[in-house]
Design a protein around this motif. Sequence first.
Motif, PDB file in Angstrom:
ATOM      1  N   GLU A 143       0.828  -1.212   0.000  1.00 35.56           N
ATOM      2  CA  GLU A 143       0.000   0.000   0.000  1.00 35.56           C
ATOM      3  C   GLU A 143       0.861   1.260   0.000  1.00 35.56           C
ATOM      4  N   GLU A 144       2.070   1.149   0.578  1.00 34.62           N
ATOM      5  CA  GLU A 144       2.955   2.314   0.649  1.00 34.62           C
ATOM      6  C   GLU A 144       3.967   2.352  -0.493  1.00 34.62           C
ATOM      7  N   GLY A 145       3.754   1.497  -1.495  1.00 33.94           N
ATOM      8  CA  GLY A 145       4.544   1.618  -2.718  1.00 33.94           C
ATOM      9  C   GLY A 145       5.522   0.511  -3.031  1.00 33.94           C
ATOM     10  N   ALA A 146       5.677  -0.490  -2.166  1.00 32.08           N
ATOM     11  CA  ALA A 146       6.628  -1.576  -2.436  1.00 32.08           C
ATOM     12  C   ALA A 146       5.971  -2.650  -3.308  1.00 32.08           C
ATOM     13  N   PRO A 147       6.554  -2.989  -4.457  1.00 32.41           N
ATOM     14  CA  PRO A 147       5.975  -4.063  -5.278  1.00 32.41           C
ATOM     15  C   PRO A 147       6.197  -5.432  -4.637  1.00 32.41           C
ATOM     16  N   LEU A 148       5.219  -6.310  -4.734  1.00 29.29           N
ATOM     17  CA  LEU A 148       5.365  -7.656  -4.164  1.00 29.29           C
ATOM     18  C   LEU A 148       6.513  -8.417  -4.821  1.00 29.29           C
ATOM     19  N   SER A 149       6.814  -8.076  -6.070  1.00 28.23           N
ATOM     20  CA  SER A 149       7.896  -8.771  -6.776  1.00 28.23           C
ATOM     21  C   SER A 149       9.261  -8.496  -6.162  1.00 28.23           C
ATOM     22  N   SER A 150       9.369  -7.459  -5.306  1.00 27.70           N
ATOM     23  CA  SER A 150      10.661  -7.126  -4.678  1.00 27.70           C
ATOM     24  C   SER A 150      10.842  -7.827  -3.340  1.00 27.70           C
ATOM     25  N   VAL A 151       9.889  -8.697  -2.975  1.00 26.35           N
ATOM     26  CA  VAL A 151       9.928  -9.375  -1.676  1.00 26.35           C
ATOM     27  C   VAL A 151      10.490 -10.789  -1.840  1.00 26.35           C
ATOM     28  N   HIS A 152      11.433 -11.141  -0.987  1.00 30.70           N
ATOM     29  CA  HIS A 152      12.063 -12.469  -0.978  1.00 30.70           C
ATOM     30  C   HIS A 152      11.931 -13.044   0.431  1.00 30.70           C
ATOM     31  N   LEU A 153      11.237 -14.178   0.552  1.00 29.58           N
ATOM     32  CA  LEU A 153      11.098 -14.854   1.842  1.00 29.58           C
ATOM     33  C   LEU A 153      12.083 -16.017   1.899  1.00 29.58           C
ATOM     34  N   ILE A 154      12.895 -16.067   2.949  1.00 28.68           N
ATOM     35  CA  ILE A 154      13.855 -17.166   3.152  1.00 28.68           C
ATOM     36  C   ILE A 154      13.426 -17.912   4.404  1.00 28.68           C
ATOM     37  N   GLY A 155      12.877 -19.105   4.227  1.00 27.10           N
ATOM     38  CA  GLY A 155      12.336 -19.863   5.347  1.00 27.10           C
ATOM     39  C   GLY A 155      13.134 -21.110   5.636  1.00 27.10           C
ATOM     40  N   GLY A 164       5.582 -20.239   2.671  1.00 28.40           N
ATOM     41  CA  GLY A 164       4.638 -20.700   1.661  1.00 28.40           C
ATOM     42  C   GLY A 164       3.220 -20.234   1.934  1.00 28.40           C
ATOM     43  N   PHE A 165       2.819 -20.235   3.212  1.00 26.50           N
ATOM     44  CA  PHE A 165       1.473 -19.770   3.574  1.00 26.50           C
ATOM     45  C   PHE A 165       1.314 -18.274   3.264  1.00 26.50           C
ATOM     46  N   VAL A 166       2.383 -17.496   3.544  1.00 27.17           N
ATOM     47  CA  VAL A 166       2.344 -16.065   3.217  1.00 27.17           C
ATOM     48  C   VAL A 166       2.188 -15.888   1.706  1.00 27.17           C
ATOM     49  N   GLY A 167       2.973 -16.650   0.954  1.00 26.18           N
ATOM     50  CA  GLY A 167       2.898 -16.555  -0.497  1.00 26.18           C
ATOM     51  C   GLY A 167       1.525 -16.915  -1.034  1.00 26.18           C
ATOM     52  N   ALA A 168       0.921 -17.971  -0.462  1.00 29.26           N
ATOM     53  CA  ALA A 168      -0.419 -18.382  -0.884  1.00 29.26           C
ATOM     54  C   ALA A 168      -1.448 -17.305  -0.543  1.00 29.26           C
ATOM     55  N   ASN A 169      -1.309 -16.685   0.636  1.00 30.50           N
ATOM     56  CA  ASN A 169      -2.218 -15.599   1.025  1.00 30.50           C
ATOM     57  C   ASN A 169      -2.175 -14.446   0.019  1.00 30.50           C
ATOM     58  N   LEU A 170      -0.985 -14.255  -0.582  1.00 31.99           N
ATOM     59  CA  LEU A 170      -0.791 -13.154  -1.522  1.00 31.99           C
ATOM     60  C   LEU A 170      -0.886 -13.629  -2.972  1.00 31.99           C
ATOM     61  N   LYS A 171      -1.547 -14.776  -3.166  1.00 28.71           N
ATOM     62  CA  LYS A 171      -1.868 -15.304  -4.506  1.00 28.71           C
ATOM     63  C   LYS A 171      -0.637 -15.571  -5.369  1.00 28.71           C
ATOM     64  N   GLY A 172       0.470 -15.915  -4.717  1.00 29.23           N
ATOM     65  CA  GLY A 172       1.673 -16.273  -5.463  1.00 29.23           C
ATOM     66  C   GLY A 172       2.385 -15.103  -6.114  1.00 29.23           C
ATOM     67  N   LYS A 173       2.091 -13.882  -5.687  1.00 22.91           N
ATOM     68  CA  LYS A 173       2.680 -12.700  -6.327  1.00 22.91           C
ATOM     69  C   LYS A 173       3.972 -12.228  -5.669  1.00 22.91           C
ATOM     70  N   ILE A 174       4.369 -12.902  -4.585  1.00 27.29           N
ATOM     71  CA  ILE A 174       5.679 -12.638  -3.974  1.00 27.29           C
ATOM     72  C   ILE A 174       6.761 -12.943  -5.010  1.00 27.29           C
ATOM     73  N   GLY A 175       7.836 -12.159  -4.990  1.00 27.58           N
ATOM     74  CA  GLY A 175       8.895 -12.363  -5.968  1.00 27.58           C
ATOM     75  C   GLY A 175       9.577 -13.710  -5.860  1.00 27.58           C
TER      76      GLY A 175
END
Length: 450
Positions: A143-155, A164-175
């Motif tokens: 909402e404050e301007g960061a694209p989801l494609s710039s996000v990298h989750l290291i689990g 994976g649950f976060v990514g699914a919540n965001l419809k797979g749009k995480i980078g």
Amino acid sequence: NVFLSLFVRICCLPSSAASESCDNFTDLNLTHCFIGTILYVRLLLYTRSNLECGRELSHHHLSSQPLFNLSRPTAFVIHGYRPTGAPPIWIDHLVHLLAEQEDMNIIVVDWNQGAANLNYYTAVLNTREAAQNLTGFILTMQEEGAPLSSVHLIGVSLGAHLAGFVGANLKGKIGRITGLDPAGPMFTSATPEERLDPSDAMFVDVLHTDMNSFGLRGAHGHIDFYANGGADQPGCPKTIFAGKSYFVCDHQRSVFLFLCSLNRTCSLTGYPCSSYSDYLEGRCLQCEAFKPAPCPVLGYDVSQWRDTLLKLGQTKVFFSTTATLPYKKLNYRVDMVTWNQYLRWGVVYIRLHSGRTFTEARIDHKLLRFEQYTSTRLLAQFDEDLQPVQKISMRISTGNVIGPRYKIRLLRIRFTPLDHPERPLMCRFDIIVEENMEVAFRPLPCNSNP
């Protein structure tokens, strides 16, 4: 005088320095684990300007955080189950190495209060709620301007499924999501919606090191790396008498391999293959599908193969390591043409010599067939890179301890350095090998035939 000097040094510091304090990872102990902890998620921000001092972020007021620059990419580091409550030993190291890759926001997701519990099932349940919390934070970023494609989750472990649950919540749009040995217990029969899977992000890479215990079997990313087959790791204890290390060594190796790859001290090349046995038998030592790029390499930069991998579908790649840093083995493809009167079965030992030093490869995962005019391809893996190779010795062990020793004639043997294609191929022609006896020879350029 000493006390006066100390008083002056403390009291005369600039007010910002005097009031500065770091927000550290939650440190719990076994008492908390016995009692149980209620989930509480903290987000600790690190950047190149505050690598030694984390700053806890508000989940809602991002504009009030001067160090948090939404124009930079953001990596979230998510730990797994913490049965003792102690902070992960690798957190600081990972933060520093990530900062070396590029200028980014690094956020340590501290859900130790929720992961620290002797009841593993409770920690598993908490991953869903923690994922909801983190999803809300990332939506605020968006909402404050960061694209989801710039996000990298290291689990790591259970943290891989949380990612994976976060990514699914965001419809797979995480980078990107990187899963380091995703947890196996309570996920072995899970559907893709109930665990990490490729649809959770635009690109998902997974490393497996403990599939026969705490890790999850199968393939769960666009690319899955299997270190030493994805199960038992060299140097890890094989008996329970080693204590805690017996249980965690293989599982933790995923983190240490990833750290090593970030440090650029080990370039761990993965070879696409359908199985580990096919890889060991030398059937998968080329990367035709990846041309003109080389085979994919484990680590932060694997995303450069993303477009190729998305076209190929889910890809399994295998590699072998040593027991210690820098973990890298030296790989040679060995092609032999045999000509012997009697069929023999055996295993092969090859040594590379440079001066008085040698390194040995044991190709003993299965018995090899040696018969009249047969081509045999082997994968020989050495713990050291000795240069120049002045002599090669080999032994074909058949287990024959009684009766006559048979001879095996090698019409040609060729050594192809897989890790250093710029190096010349080494050959030798027409060698007689007596079974169970070592024979030594000087390698020649492959365009010569004495």
